[in-house]
Write an enzyme that holds these catalytic residues in place. Structure first.
Site, PDB file in Angstrom:
ATOM      1  N   THR A 227       0.853  -1.195   0.000  1.00 20.49           N
ATOM      2  CA  THR A 227       0.000   0.000   0.000  1.00 20.49           C
ATOM      3  C   THR A 227       0.888   1.244   0.000  1.00 20.49           C
ATOM      4  OG1 THR A 227      -0.189  -0.057   2.411  1.00 20.49           O
ATOM      5  CG2 THR A 227      -1.916  -1.165   1.164  1.00 20.49           C
ATOM      6  N   GLY A 232      -2.094   4.909  -3.909  1.00 17.62           N
ATOM      7  CA  GLY A 232      -2.769   3.654  -4.217  1.00 17.62           C
ATOM      8  C   GLY A 232      -2.017   2.442  -3.700  1.00 17.62           C
ATOM      9  N   ASP A 259      -7.147  -0.541   7.076  1.00 19.08           N
ATOM     10  CA  ASP A 259      -7.974  -1.673   7.507  1.00 19.08           C
ATOM     11  C   ASP A 259      -9.203  -1.842   6.600  1.00 19.08           C
ATOM     12  OD1 ASP A 259      -6.164  -1.898   9.587  1.00 19.08           O
ATOM     13  OD2 ASP A 259      -7.392  -0.696  10.950  1.00 19.08           O
TER      14      ASP A 259
HETATM   15  O1  LIG Z   1      -2.667   1.381  16.061  1.00 23.54           O
HETATM   16  C1  LIG Z   1      -3.308   0.419  16.469  1.00 23.54           C
HETATM   17  O2  LIG Z   1      -2.842  -0.389  17.246  1.00 23.54           O
HETATM   18  C2  LIG Z   1      -4.684   0.207  16.055  1.00 23.54           C
HETATM   19  O3  LIG Z   1      -5.155  -0.880  15.919  1.00 23.54           O
HETATM   20  C3  LIG Z   1      -5.397   1.451  15.852  1.00 23.54           C
HETATM   21  C4  LIG Z   1      -5.930   1.777  14.532  1.00 23.54           C
HETATM   22  O4  LIG Z   1      -7.274   1.627  14.717  1.00 23.54           O
HETATM   23  C5  LIG Z   1      -5.617   1.004  13.316  1.00 23.54           C
HETATM   24  O5  LIG Z   1      -4.348   0.547  13.379  1.00 23.54           O
HETATM   25  C6  LIG Z   1      -5.850   1.853  12.075  1.00 23.54           C
HETATM   26  O6  LIG Z   1      -4.936   1.549  11.077  1.00 23.54           O
HETATM   27  P1  LIG Z   1      -4.932   2.138   9.584  1.00 23.54           P
HETATM   28  O7  LIG Z   1      -5.999   1.419   8.847  1.00 23.54           O
HETATM   29  O8  LIG Z   1      -3.580   1.813   9.074  1.00 23.54           O
HETATM   30  O9  LIG Z   1      -5.195   3.608   9.713  1.00 23.54           O
END
Ligand SMILES: O=C(O)C(=O)C[C@H](O)[C@H](O)COP(=O)(O)O
Length: 317
Positions: A227, A232, A259
Site C-alpha cells: 500500500t 494507491g 484496515d
Molecule cells: O494502532 C493500532 O494499534 C490500532 O489498531 C489502531 C488503529 O485503529 C488502526 O491501526 C488503524 O490503522 P490504519 O488502517 O492503518 O489507519
C-alpha cells in the site's frame, strides 16, 4: 464455518471533537478501534461472515468494546478475563501541519496475556481466512507466541492466512519488529504491507512494484499487497503485478483507511474476484472510509459499487 476470523486487540479510542487539543478538550468521542476488528467489520460490510476473537476484561469498558463491535454486525468470540486492563488510545486530529497524534495506553491489558490454549481453535481451523496484524505480536511476548500458534493452527486446518504488517513505532523498534515478523512470514499466505514499513523495518528501498515481486518470490507468499497511501497500491499474485490508484476523497478521518482496504480486499477475494478487481473494491472502500469519523468503515456494498463504477455524485436524490 465463517468466512473470516480475526484476532487482536480492540481499544477504546478517545478523541476530542473537531481538532481540539488533548490537553484542553473537555469532551471525548469514544469508539471501539482496533486493526483486526476494523478489518472484520469492513469485510462484513462487503458481504463476508466475520468473527473477531480476543481476550477482553470483564469490566464495563470491555463490555462496551464487545457491544459496539456486535452492533456493527460482526460476531465476537471472546475469552472474558477477570484480570488485566482494557486498552485505550487518545487521538488528536490536527490536520496539516500539526498532524494526527496517537497516544497509546495499552500496558497490562487482558489481551496481552492471551495464550493460544485459552481459545477454541476450531473456528480458526474451519474458517476460510484467518487474519491478524503485526500490532498483535508487538503487544507482549505472550502474544508473540500466540500469534505464531494461531497462524500455525490456521495453516494446519487449511485456512488461508492473511496478515497486515502494520508496523507501529510507538510499540517497538524496527529491528525487534523485523526479527519477529519475518519469523512469522512462512505461516502467511497473503501479506499486506505499507511501502513505508517495508523501507523502515525491512530496509527494502525498491519501488513498490519491485518490492511486491521481491517479497512474493523471496518469502513464498501467494499474494502480496503493497500500500502506498494517496498513491494507491500494488498487488502481486501468480507472478503478475497489478497497479491500483487511490480514488479521490475528502478526508474527514484517515484512521482505519488501511484496515478498510484490507477487509474489502479479503471479502472480494472470498467472493471470487480476481486480484485486480478486488484491489479496485478495496481502494473504493478505503476512499469511502476517509469520509467517515471513527476507525470503522461503515460503508454499504452499494456505495462501494457506486465508487468503483465512478457514478458517485455529490448529492444522491
Ligand atoms: O494502532 C493500532 O494499534 C490500532 O489498531 C489502531 C488503529 O485503529 C488502526 O491501526 C488503524 O490503522 P490504519 O488502517 O492503518 O489507519
Amino acid at each position: 464455518m465463517s468466512d473470516i476470523v480475526t484476532f487482536g486487540e480492540t481499544m477504546l479510542r478517545l478523541s476530542p471533537p473537531d481538532s481540539e487539543r488533548l490537553e484542553d478538550a473537555d469532551e471525548f468521542e469514544v469508539r471501539a478501534a482496533g486493526a483486526e476488528s476494523n478489518v472484520a467489520i469492513a469485510a462484513n460490510r462487503l458481504g463476508a461472515d466475520a468473527v473477531w476473537t480476543s481476550k477482553v476484561p470483564e469490566t464495563p469498558l470491555g463490555r462496551r468494546v464487545v457491544g459496539e463491535l456486535r452492533s456493527h454486525g460482526i460476531e465476537t468470540d471472546v475469552v472474558w478475563s477477570h484480570r488485566g486492563r482494557q486498552g485505550t488510545y487518545y487521538l488528536e486530529q490536527g490536520g496539516t501541519p500539526r498532524g494526527n497524534n496517537v497516544i497509546y495506553d495499552r500496558e497490562n491489558t487482558a489481551v496481552s496475556t492471551a495464550a493460544a490454549r485459552e481459545f477454541d481453535l476450531d473456528p480458526i481451523r474451519n474458517a476460510r481466512v484467518f487474519f491478524t496484524t503485526g500490532i498483535t505480536p508487538a503487544l507482549s511476548s505472550t502474544l508473540r507466541d500466540t500469534t505464531a500458534n494461531l497462524l500455525k493452527a490456521a495453516q494446519q486446518g487449511g485456512t488461508t492466512t492473511a496478515f497486515d504488517f502494520n508496523y507501529r513505532n510507538k510499540l517497538w523498534s524496527p529491528s525487534e519488529a523485523k526479527e519477529t515478523l519475518t519469523r512469522l512470514f512462512p505461516g502467511i499466505d497473503v501479506l499486506v504491507i505499507a511501502a513505508r514499513d517495508a523501507r523502515t523495518v525491512l530496509g527494502f528501498e525498491d519501488d513498490p512494484r519491485q518490492l511486491a515481486h521481491r517479497l512474493g518470490s523471496q518469502y513464498d507468499f501467494t499474494t502480496v499487497i503493497v500500500t502506498r497511501g494517496s498513491e494507491g497500491a500494488v498487488g502481486w499474485h501468480d507472478n503478475v503485478v497489478h497497479d491500483q490508484p487511490a480514488y479521490e476523497t475528502d478526508t474527514v478521518d484517515p484512521i482505519g483507511t488501511g484496515d478498510a482496504f484490507t477487509g474489502a480486499f479479503i471479502a472480494r477475494r472470498l467472493d471470487g474476484d480476481d486480484v485486480p478487481t478486488a484491489l479496485e473494491y478495496a481502494a473504493a472502500t478505503a476512499a469511502l472510509k476517509r469520509t467517515i469519523p471513527g476507525d470503522v468503515a461503515l460503508v454499504t456494498a452499494d456505495e462501494v459499487e457506486t465508487v468503483v463504477s465512478e457514478q458517485a455524485e455529490d448529492i444522491s436524490r
